[in-house]
Write a protein that holds these residues in place. Sequence first.
Motif, mmCIF file in Angstrom:
data_model
loop_
_atom_site.group_PDB
_atom_site.id
_atom_site.type_symbol
_atom_site.label_atom_id
_atom_site.label_comp_id
_atom_site.label_asym_id
_atom_site.label_seq_id
_atom_site.Cartn_x
_atom_site.Cartn_y
_atom_site.Cartn_z
ATOM 1 N N ASN A 69 -11.252 -8.078 -56.042
ATOM 2 C CA ASN A 69 -11.408 -9.592 -56.605
ATOM 3 C C ASN A 69 -10.510 -10.501 -56.885
ATOM 4 O O ASN A 69 -11.104 -11.701 -57.912
ATOM 5 C CB ASN A 69 -12.668 -10.101 -57.886
ATOM 6 N N GLY A 70 -9.898 -10.243 -56.715
ATOM 7 C CA GLY A 70 -8.348 -11.534 -56.751
ATOM 8 C C GLY A 70 -7.573 -11.269 -58.235
ATOM 9 O O GLY A 70 -7.067 -12.569 -58.214
ATOM 10 N N LEU A 71 -7.849 -10.382 -58.896
ATOM 11 C CA LEU A 71 -7.097 -10.665 -60.441
ATOM 12 C C LEU A 71 -6.007 -10.187 -59.942
ATOM 13 O O LEU A 71 -4.749 -10.808 -61.460
ATOM 14 C CB LEU A 71 -7.919 -9.719 -61.579
ATOM 15 N N LEU A 72 -6.006 -9.586 -59.384
ATOM 16 C CA LEU A 72 -4.147 -9.201 -58.539
ATOM 17 C C LEU A 72 -4.137 -9.417 -57.191
ATOM 18 O O LEU A 72 -4.869 -9.344 -56.756
ATOM 19 C CB LEU A 72 -3.600 -7.823 -59.471
ATOM 20 N N MET B 244 -4.942 -17.984 -60.493
ATOM 21 C CA MET B 244 -6.012 -17.791 -61.953
ATOM 22 C C MET B 244 -5.929 -16.772 -62.603
ATOM 23 O O MET B 244 -6.964 -16.273 -62.514
ATOM 24 C CB MET B 244 -6.925 -18.479 -61.729
ATOM 25 N N GLN B 245 -4.691 -16.081 -62.286
ATOM 26 C CA GLN B 245 -4.419 -14.442 -62.750
ATOM 27 C C GLN B 245 -3.754 -15.086 -64.001
ATOM 28 O O GLN B 245 -2.338 -15.466 -64.468
ATOM 29 C CB GLN B 245 -3.440 -13.682 -61.798
ATOM 30 N N MET B 246 -4.032 -13.478 -65.124
ATOM 31 C CA MET B 246 -3.532 -13.765 -66.155
ATOM 32 C C MET B 246 -2.099 -12.722 -66.491
ATOM 33 O O MET B 246 -2.085 -12.168 -65.926
ATOM 34 C CB MET B 246 -4.605 -12.968 -67.383
ATOM 35 N N LEU B 247 -1.387 -13.411 -67.235
ATOM 36 C CA LEU B 247 -0.074 -12.781 -66.469
ATOM 37 C C LEU B 247 0.433 -11.628 -67.855
ATOM 38 O O LEU B 247 -0.165 -11.996 -68.442
ATOM 39 C CB LEU B 247 1.656 -13.811 -66.680
#
Lengths: 257, 254
Positions: A69-72, B244-247
Motif C-alpha cells: 500500500n505504498g508505505l514503503l 507520502m511516506q514518513m521518513l
Amino acid sequence: MKTVEKVKWMESEQNKFLYKPAIHFHNVSFEVGDTKILDAITGSFPTNQITVLVGPSGAGKTTLLKMCNGLLSPTTGEITVQGQTIHEMSPIDLRRKAGMVLQNSPMIAGSVYDNLALPLRLQGKTLSKEKALDILDQVGLEGEYLERDSQYLSGGQQQKVSIARTLLNQSKILLMDEITSALDPSSLNEVEDLIRKLHEEHAITVIWITHNLEQARRMGQYAWIMVDGKLVDAGEISVLDDSDIPSVHRFLKGDFA
Amino acid sequence: MSTTALFLTLIFVLIPLVLSKTLGLQLEKDTIIATIRSTVQLVAVGFVLKFVFDSESYLFIFLMVVLMIGAAVQNARKKGEGIKGITWKLIVTFVLLEVLTQSILLGFKIVPATAQYIISLTGMVIGNSMVLAILFLNRFVAEVEAHRPESELILSLGGTPKQAIHKQLIRSIQASMIPTIESQKTIGLVQLPGMMSGQIIAGADPLEAVQFQILVIFLLLTTAALTSVCLGLLSYPTLFNERMQMLQRQEHSK
Ligand SMILES: Nc1ncnc2c1ncn2[C@@H]1O[C@H](COP(=O)(O)OP(=O)(O)O)[C@@H](O)[C@H]1O
Ligand SMILES: [Mg+2]
C-alpha cells in the motif's frame, strides 16, 4: 516444480487468467544502507483469495506488506496493483484500495465512533450513525460500544475496531499483519470467522501474515513462504505440506524459531 | 552608579560562591565563568550599542540586526537537528518576524525609527522568538517520535502528510505558546518586567514605562504565535517524502 519454473508459470498468460493477480511483485528488492531486506521478489497475490504469508521472524514479511500500500517503496523492481504500476498511482488512492491492519494498530484518542469515522473524516466526510452501527454489527461488536472510549477496550475489541475502521474505506484488498497474535482463543476464532465472512460476502482479496501455521492452513487458499528476504516458495495452500524446497522444510520444522 | 558601587555588586557573586563552597555544590567554577562571561559580553554590547547609536547609520543598525538573528539561529538549530534544513527554516522564520514587526512598528509610526528603538525591540523580539523556537522544536521532535504509529495509521488510511502530523503540530505550537500567554496573565502582579524596571530606575515616569511595556507584551504575543506556526509549517513537510511516506529519523536529518 522448481522455483524458476513456478515463477514462469505464475507469470504465464494462461495462469493470469486463472489467478488474476490483485498484486504482483516483479523482481522487487529493498535495501537499507548495505542490508538487503527484500531480495528479488517475484510473485503474485491472486484476486479474491486469501493468501497467507508465512516465514520466520525477520524474513521481511512486514516490509513486503507495507510495500503493497505504498508505505514503503522498493529500491528496485516493480509492483502492480490491479494491473496498475504502483508508482503511477496516487499514494492516497492506493492506500484506500489496499487497506491495512497491524498487530497493534493504534486507536486514535476518542470514542469508538471517532475511530470508525477517521477514514471518512480524512476525506472531509462524516460517518452516519447508522453506518457506524452497521459496521460494528458486521465485526461482531454491540451498538453500545459506539460511545465507549477506545483506549479502554480489550485487545480483541480494539482489533475488531481496527478492522472495521479499515473496512470503511471499502478496500478491495485487505493487508493484515499478525492481527490475532495478541488475542485469546475465542477472540481469535471470532476474528477468523469475520475475515472469512468478509472475504466471501464482499469478494475481498486478503493477504494475511501469520506465524501460526495452523491458522495459515485453516484460513489460506494460497501461500507465500519467505525466508531471509527471499520468496522461497508459493502456491496453493498445500505447498505448506508438500513443498520440496529445503529451507521451507527447515522453517516448517521450526528450525528458525 | 559609582565605580565603587559597581564593585560592591560583586558581593552578590560572593554569596553563591561561599554557599557553593561550604555546601559542596561544586558550582564555583560555573559561577565564575558565568560572572566573567556576562560582564565581558554586556560591556562589549554596551560599547557596540554606544557606537551604533552615536553613528545613527542604518548600515550599522542593519548589521546589528543581522548579528542578532545569526546568534539566535546558531543557538536554536541544535534543537532541530532531526529536521532537514533547519538552519534555513530558522533564518526564514526570524527574518519574517523581524520584517513584519518592524514594518508595523515603523510603518504606523508607533515608535520612532531610531537605533535605540529598532535595536532594543529587535533584541526582545528575536530573543523571545529564539526561546520559542527551541521550546517548539524540542516538543515537535518528541511528539513526532512518540506518535509515529498514529501518523502511519493515518497515512495507511489514505490521509495526507499534513493530516498525519496535524495533532502533533497543534500540540507543539500550543505547548510552546502557553508559557508566554501564562506569564502575561500575572505580569505586574508578581514580577515587574526587566525592561520596565530598568526604565523606572533610569527615571522614566512609571505610566510611560507601562505604556511601552504594553506595546512589548503585545509584540511578544505576535512573536510567540508567528514563530511556532511558521517554523511548524516549514518543518513538517521534511518528515515525509514525495510518495507520502514518513521518513525514519536518520533519513530526514540527512
Ligand atoms: N527501516 C529499517 N531499517 C533497517 N532495518 C530494517 C528496517 N525495517 C526492517 N528492517 C529489518 O528488516 C528485516 C525484516 O523485517 P520485517 O519486515 O519486520 O520482518 P518480519 O515481519 O518478517 O518479521 C529485519 O531484520 C529488520 O530488522
Ligand atoms: Mg513483522
